[in-house]
Write a protein that holds these residues in place. Structure first.
Motif, PDB file in Angstrom:
ATOM      1  N   ARG A  25      31.554   9.530  60.147  1.00  0.00           N
ATOM      2  CA  ARG A  25      30.469   9.139  59.190  1.00  0.00           C
ATOM      3  C   ARG A  25      31.043   8.527  58.172  1.00  0.00           C
ATOM      4  NH1 ARG A  25      29.338  13.266  62.025  1.00  0.00           N
ATOM      5  NH2 ARG A  25      27.083  14.216  62.336  1.00  0.00           N
ATOM      6  N   ASN A  26      32.009   7.834  58.294  1.00  0.00           N
ATOM      7  CA  ASN A  26      32.680   7.175  57.370  1.00  0.00           C
ATOM      8  C   ASN A  26      33.081   7.736  56.239  1.00  0.00           C
ATOM      9  OD1 ASN A  26      32.795   4.562  58.695  1.00  0.00           O
ATOM     10  ND2 ASN A  26      30.624   4.454  58.489  1.00  0.00           N
ATOM     11  N   ILE A  27      33.463   9.205  56.170  1.00  0.00           N
ATOM     12  CA  ILE A  27      33.923   9.895  55.238  1.00  0.00           C
ATOM     13  C   ILE A  27      35.628  10.200  55.238  1.00  0.00           C
ATOM     14  CG2 ILE A  27      33.781  12.282  53.995  1.00  0.00           C
ATOM     15  CD1 ILE A  27      30.903  12.258  55.162  1.00  0.00           C
ATOM     16  N   THR A  28      36.116   9.883  54.422  1.00  0.00           N
ATOM     17  CA  THR A  28      37.679   9.757  54.579  1.00  0.00           C
ATOM     18  C   THR A  28      38.313  10.750  53.750  1.00  0.00           C
ATOM     19  OG1 THR A  28      38.106   7.977  53.115  1.00  0.00           O
ATOM     20  CG2 THR A  28      37.811   7.549  55.487  1.00  0.00           C
ATOM     21  N   LEU A  29      39.608  11.043  53.761  1.00  0.00           N
ATOM     22  CA  LEU A  29      40.543  11.896  52.723  1.00  0.00           C
ATOM     23  C   LEU A  29      40.566  10.925  51.694  1.00  0.00           C
ATOM     24  CD1 LEU A  29      41.803  14.592  52.172  1.00  0.00           C
ATOM     25  CD2 LEU A  29      43.789  13.389  53.410  1.00  0.00           C
ATOM     26  N   CYS A  30      40.460  11.298  50.517  1.00  0.00           N
ATOM     27  CA  CYS A  30      40.671  10.402  49.204  1.00  0.00           C
ATOM     28  C   CYS A  30      41.803  10.542  48.878  1.00  0.00           C
ATOM     29  CB  CYS A  30      39.982  11.358  48.091  1.00  0.00           C
ATOM     30  SG  CYS A  30      38.499  11.352  47.458  1.00  0.00           S
ATOM     31  N   GLY A  31      42.563   9.360  48.495  1.00  0.00           N
ATOM     32  CA  GLY A  31      44.021   8.933  48.463  1.00  0.00           C
ATOM     33  C   GLY A  31      44.810   9.955  47.129  1.00  0.00           C
ATOM     34  N   ASN A  32      43.971  10.472  46.402  1.00  0.00           N
ATOM     35  CA  ASN A  32      44.454  11.151  45.307  1.00  0.00           C
ATOM     36  C   ASN A  32      44.446  12.735  45.882  1.00  0.00           C
ATOM     37  OD1 ASN A  32      45.982  10.218  43.142  1.00  0.00           O
ATOM     38  ND2 ASN A  32      44.231  10.010  41.768  1.00  0.00           N
ATOM     39  N   TRP A  33      45.390  13.189  46.524  1.00  0.00           N
ATOM     40  CA  TRP A  33      45.261  14.579  46.664  1.00  0.00           C
ATOM     41  C   TRP A  33      46.573  15.391  46.575  1.00  0.00           C
ATOM     42  CZ3 TRP A  33      48.827  15.718  50.851  1.00  0.00           C
ATOM     43  CH2 TRP A  33      49.060  14.365  51.716  1.00  0.00           C
ATOM     44  N   GLU A  34      46.553  16.638  46.417  1.00  0.00           N
ATOM     45  CA  GLU A  34      47.641  17.512  46.292  1.00  0.00           C
ATOM     46  C   GLU A  34      47.619  18.112  47.492  1.00  0.00           C
ATOM     47  OE1 GLU A  34      49.301  17.708  43.583  1.00  0.00           O
ATOM     48  OE2 GLU A  34      48.074  16.254  42.610  1.00  0.00           O
ATOM     49  N   TYR A  35      48.673  18.925  47.855  1.00  0.00           N
ATOM     50  CA  TYR A  35      48.977  19.654  49.088  1.00  0.00           C
ATOM     51  C   TYR A  35      48.286  20.809  49.410  1.00  0.00           C
ATOM     52  CZ  TYR A  35      52.784  16.529  50.190  1.00  0.00           C
ATOM     53  OH  TYR A  35      53.214  15.463  50.972  1.00  0.00           O
ATOM     54  N   ASP A  36      47.634  21.281  48.067  1.00  0.00           N
ATOM     55  CA  ASP A  36      46.559  22.696  48.182  1.00  0.00           C
ATOM     56  C   ASP A  36      45.135  22.474  47.961  1.00  0.00           C
ATOM     57  OD1 ASP A  36      47.178  22.074  45.600  1.00  0.00           O
ATOM     58  OD2 ASP A  36      47.482  24.209  44.974  1.00  0.00           O
ATOM     59  N   GLU A  37      44.899  20.952  47.489  1.00  0.00           N
ATOM     60  CA  GLU A  37      43.499  20.790  47.288  1.00  0.00           C
ATOM     61  C   GLU A  37      43.283  19.262  47.386  1.00  0.00           C
ATOM     62  OE1 GLU A  37      42.631  22.161  43.119  1.00  0.00           O
ATOM     63  OE2 GLU A  37      43.740  20.354  42.478  1.00  0.00           O
ATOM     64  N   ALA A  38      42.004  18.802  47.784  1.00  0.00           N
ATOM     65  CA  ALA A  38      41.715  17.522  47.821  1.00  0.00           C
ATOM     66  C   ALA A  38      40.334  17.150  48.061  1.00  0.00           C
ATOM     67  CB  ALA A  38      42.536  16.919  49.246  1.00  0.00           C
ATOM     68  N   MET A  39      39.881  16.142  48.362  1.00  0.00           N
ATOM     69  CA  MET A  39      38.323  15.694  48.567  1.00  0.00           C
ATOM     70  C   MET A  39      38.077  14.739  49.672  1.00  0.00           C
ATOM     71  SD  MET A  39      36.392  15.199  44.989  1.00  0.00           S
ATOM     72  CE  MET A  39      37.441  15.754  43.497  1.00  0.00           C
ATOM     73  N   PHE A  40      36.993  15.111  50.350  1.00  0.00           N
ATOM     74  CA  PHE A  40      36.669  14.221  51.182  1.00  0.00           C
ATOM     75  C   PHE A  40      35.851  12.966  50.335  1.00  0.00           C
ATOM     76  CE2 PHE A  40      37.576  17.471  54.123  1.00  0.00           C
ATOM     77  CZ  PHE A  40      38.700  16.825  54.963  1.00  0.00           C
ATOM     78  N   ASP A  41      35.757  11.848  51.021  1.00  0.00           N
ATOM     79  CA  ASP A  41      35.091  10.905  50.100  1.00  0.00           C
ATOM     80  C   ASP A  41      34.069   9.830  51.129  1.00  0.00           C
ATOM     81  OD1 ASP A  41      34.437   9.520  47.755  1.00  0.00           O
ATOM     82  OD2 ASP A  41      36.109   8.128  47.844  1.00  0.00           O
ATOM     83  N   GLY A  42      32.862   9.621  50.790  1.00  0.00           N
ATOM     84  CA  GLY A  42      32.076   8.725  51.536  1.00  0.00           C
ATOM     85  C   GLY A  42      31.250   7.915  50.544  1.00  0.00           C
ATOM     86  N   VAL A  43      31.048   6.593  50.978  1.00  0.00           N
ATOM     87  CA  VAL A  43      30.159   5.745  50.129  1.00  0.00           C
ATOM     88  C   VAL A  43      28.661   6.030  50.698  1.00  0.00           C
ATOM     89  CG1 VAL A  43      29.369   3.357  49.608  1.00  0.00           C
ATOM     90  CG2 VAL A  43      31.850   4.177  49.632  1.00  0.00           C
ATOM     91  N   LEU A  44      27.672   6.289  49.951  1.00  0.00           N
ATOM     92  CA  LEU A  44      26.204   6.246  50.147  1.00  0.00           C
ATOM     93  C   LEU A  44      25.718   4.993  49.878  1.00  0.00           C
ATOM     94  CD1 LEU A  44      25.476  10.007  48.689  1.00  0.00           C
ATOM     95  CD2 LEU A  44      25.868   9.345  51.106  1.00  0.00           C
ATOM     96  N   SER A  45      26.154   4.291  49.085  1.00  0.00           N
ATOM     97  CA  SER A  45      25.738   3.047  48.505  1.00  0.00           C
ATOM     98  C   SER A  45      26.423   2.294  47.840  1.00  0.00           C
ATOM     99  CB  SER A  45      24.407   3.504  47.738  1.00  0.00           C
ATOM    100  OG  SER A  45      23.794   2.290  47.383  1.00  0.00           O
ATOM    101  N   LYS A  46      26.398   0.906  47.828  1.00  0.00           N
ATOM    102  CA  LYS A  46      27.239  -0.214  47.198  1.00  0.00           C
ATOM    103  C   LYS A  46      26.375  -1.299  46.742  1.00  0.00           C
ATOM    104  CE  LYS A  46      31.910  -2.240  47.095  1.00  0.00           C
ATOM    105  NZ  LYS A  46      31.681  -1.903  45.535  1.00  0.00           N
ATOM    106  N   ASP A  47      26.314  -1.556  45.466  1.00  0.00           N
ATOM    107  CA  ASP A  47      25.487  -2.507  45.125  1.00  0.00           C
ATOM    108  C   ASP A  47      26.213  -3.133  43.976  1.00  0.00           C
ATOM    109  OD1 ASP A  47      23.456  -4.310  44.397  1.00  0.00           O
ATOM    110  OD2 ASP A  47      22.084  -2.731  43.457  1.00  0.00           O
ATOM    111  N   GLY A  48      26.830  -4.297  44.365  1.00  0.00           N
ATOM    112  CA  GLY A  48      27.674  -4.887  43.352  1.00  0.00           C
ATOM    113  C   GLY A  48      28.772  -4.121  42.748  1.00  0.00           C
TER     114      GLY A  48
END
Length: 144
Positions: A25-48
């Motif tokens: 679903r084009n949801i990736t692991l955010c680049g700014n993560w710690e070993y015990d917590e993180a976020m998955f990140d996906g783009v819903l919309s890009k306009d400019g």
């Protein structure tokens, strides 16, 4: 930021089981993560310069992040708008900044106001529901 009400919050999964489903679903692991917590990140919309993101936070219960056997628990997903800074970066490479190619330049707004809030809440919840339905073993119990 728009917090989403979904069935995902509190669910547990093994990183190696859920990550391929998210990547589809084009949801990736955010680049700014710690070993015990993180976020998955996906783009819903890009306009400019404006990008609407779906973010799915999670905590590591056991193991080390990116190990397929690592057990994670999901936090409350949310929708966020970033407004990119496409002006000159006087401390960096002006050519990259003016073309919008400087990935390290700070956004103009990290959490900009979101128009059509109900639309983006519904879109984020729809994507998260698709994840839940694609991984029927997601459960509040330990999966493994």
């Amino acid at each position: 930021m728009l917090k989403l009400e979904t069935e995902l919050q509190g669910k547990q999964a093994r990183f190696g089981d859920i990550y391929p489903i998210l990547l589809e679903r084009n949801i990736t692991l955010c680049g700014n993560w710690e070993y015990d917590e993180a976020m998955f990140d996906g783009v819903l919309s890009k306009d400019g310069a404006e990008t609407i993101y779906l973010r799915i936070p999670f905590d590591v219960i056991s193991g080390m992040l990116e190990d397929p056997e690592t057990q994670i628990v999901f936090g409350q997903p949310f929708v966020l708008k970033h407004v990119a800074n496409i002006g000159l970066d006087h401390e960096g490479d002006d050519l990259l900044a003016t073309t919008g190619l400087n990935q390290f330049q700070s956004p103009e707004e990290k959490d900009g106001p979101i128009r059509r809030k109900s639309h983006w809440e519904e879109e984020g919840e729809r994507v998260v529901q698709g994840i839940v339905e694609s991984f029927p073993l997601l459960d509040e119990r330990h999966i493994g």
